[in-house]
Design an enzyme around this catalytic site. Structure first.
Site, PDB file in Angstrom:
ATOM      1  CG  ASP A  10     -10.036  18.227  21.426  1.00  0.00           C
ATOM      2  OD1 ASP A  10      -8.847  18.041  21.094  1.00  0.00           O
ATOM      3  OD2 ASP A  10     -10.986  17.713  20.813  1.00  0.00           O
ATOM      4  CG  LEU A  16     -10.379  20.530  16.575  1.00  0.00           C
ATOM      5  CD1 LEU A  16     -11.306  20.905  15.438  1.00  0.00           C
ATOM      6  CD2 LEU A  16     -10.761  21.241  17.853  1.00  0.00           C
ATOM      7  CG  HIS A  17      -7.271  14.302  19.828  1.00  0.00           C
ATOM      8  ND1 HIS A  17      -6.689  15.449  20.283  1.00  0.00           N
ATOM      9  CD2 HIS A  17      -7.057  13.368  20.781  1.00  0.00           C
ATOM     10  CE1 HIS A  17      -6.122  15.223  21.458  1.00  0.00           C
ATOM     11  NE2 HIS A  17      -6.343  13.960  21.799  1.00  0.00           N
ATOM     12  NE  ARG A  18      -8.415  15.359  25.266  1.00  0.00           N
ATOM     13  CZ  ARG A  18      -7.675  14.746  26.176  1.00  0.00           C
ATOM     14  NH1 ARG A  18      -8.062  13.581  26.639  1.00  0.00           N
ATOM     15  NH2 ARG A  18      -6.564  15.286  26.601  1.00  0.00           N
TER      16      ARG A  18
END
Length: 389
Positions: free
Chosen positions: A292, A217-219
């Site tokens: 993501d 998860l990083h967007r």
């Protein structure tokens, strides 16, 4: 990498230099097969590492895992706002391009390093090639989408990884003579590493049971806004009630996600970013992947691992139509996870994406070699016909 001639400030028409600009871990994965392909053809090349991903777990280990040579320059730009990071990239890359006078600069994907390199080369009239051209999410709120559109508009040679990318470029008025459908070099790297992808040692080291999931998860759209981050974290925590989830956490947004509750617990394991082989080994053994990321959608497609992408869109729709990927909202994530886990191991639906056969790197290398020999002629005029690639 073959050292055919020293790098210098004067262009050598008899031994032209190709520079690869790499900034983030997905770039390294895509570049490695191209570097190998050009090396096999005796093309002189060098790597510029911008340092956009700058710590050992985000860059150094990838160079080792993928067999990439030492970069000729490391700009060390680090993190920062889009404006500050891109400004540092612009000045640093201009110095490198002026110093080495490459015949061609090759950029990869959609990160800020790619955008900066394209802008620098356009101003200095240095030809460029874009690997992974034509991908579109049609969401201009994504900084990556802006980078993609600008990069493709300014690139001289465009290497597309999927047929839908050809349509997008045609719709934007890109000259078809500049475009080549070559397949996906990220899949080349996966195929090359396949024999080394053993989940058991990584799972044992992390203390995971045989059945587990992985989340990345990083967007910005998921982690920058506190309310969005909280919604996503709650959904991941709900999935972790079904099975243990390992989360190799990108530095970007780590503090925000921790504030939202993404911390170590009975069924949630937060770990530092993993190297290429370790991460794909973990993914290969997973019962489910929540992500993501763009590249993970492609890798799970090839590995047959169920993938739930927590985004409203994807620039890689072929992973949905030809793979194991499904787009979900945070609200629907737990139910989608239940379904994926009940279905068990996934198999790609129908045929795999065309030319995702582990040979994209050599295809790209042959087009570049022919273009270099042809000088200012149209790239398409120099390309090997697709049927013989």
């Amino acid at each position: 990498m073959r050292d055919n001639a020293p790098l210098g400030t004067t262009p050598d028409p008899d031994n032209p230099l190709v520079l690869h600009v790499l900034g983030a871990r997905p770039n390294f994965v895509k570049a490695a097969p191209v570097v190998r392909g050009l090396d096999a053809l005796g093309v002189r090349q060098g790597i510029v590492h911008t340092g956009q991903h700058y710590d050992a777990l985000m860059s150094d280990v990838f160079f080792a895992d993928l067999g990439l040579p030492e970069p000729i320059a490391n700009l060390g730009v680090g993190s920062g706002s889009h404006a500050r990071q891109t400004a540092a990239l612009l000045t640093g890359l201009e110095d490198v391009v002026l110093a080495h006078r490459p015949a061609l600069v090759v950029v990869y994907g959609d990160v800020n390093s790619t955008l900066a390199a394209i802008l620098v080369c356009a101003k200095l009239h240095v030809p460029t090639a874009h690997v992974e051209a034509g991908l579109r999410s049609f969401d201009r709120e994504m900084p990556e989408e802006v980078n993609r559109v600008v990069t493709d508009a300014l690139s001289d040679i465009l290497f597309a990884t999927s047929p839908d990318a050809l349509s997008h470029l045609a719709n934007e008025g890109v000259d078809p003579a500049r475009v080549h459908l070559v397949g996906n070099p990220m899949i080349d790297s996966l195929f090359s590493a396949l024999d080394r992808l053993d989940p058991a040692p990584v799972r044992s080291r992390l203390g995971l049971p045989e059945r587990y999931g992985v989340a990345t998860l990083h967007r910005p759209g998921n982690v920058d806004d506190p309310a969005s981050a909280k919604e996503l974290v709650d959904a991941v925590l709900a999935v972790s009630e079904r099975l243990p989830i390992a989360v190799p956490l990108h530095p970007r947004g780590r503090a925000r996600l921790a504030e939202a509750g993404l911390v170590n617990g009975d069924n949630l394991l937060i770990v530092d970013p993993l190297g290429y082989v370790d991460f794909l080994s973990l993914v290969r053994g997973a019962a489910l992947v929540v992500t993501d990321s763009g590249g993970v959608q492609e890798e799970t497609t090839m590995l047959g691992v169920p993938c739930l992408t927590v985004r409203p869109n994807t620039e890689r729709p072929i992973t949905v139509t030809h793979g194991t990927n499904r787009l979900v909202t945070p609200a629907l994530l737990p139910a989608a996870a239940d379904r994926a886990l009940a279905d068990g191991a996934a198999t790609p639906s129908g045929e795999l994406p065309p030319l995702w056969d582990g040979k994209a790197g050599p295809r790209i290398a042959r087009v570049i070699e022919a273009w270099l020999k042809g000088g200012n002629l149209s790239p398409a005029a120099q390309a090997v016909p697709p049927k013989s690639l």
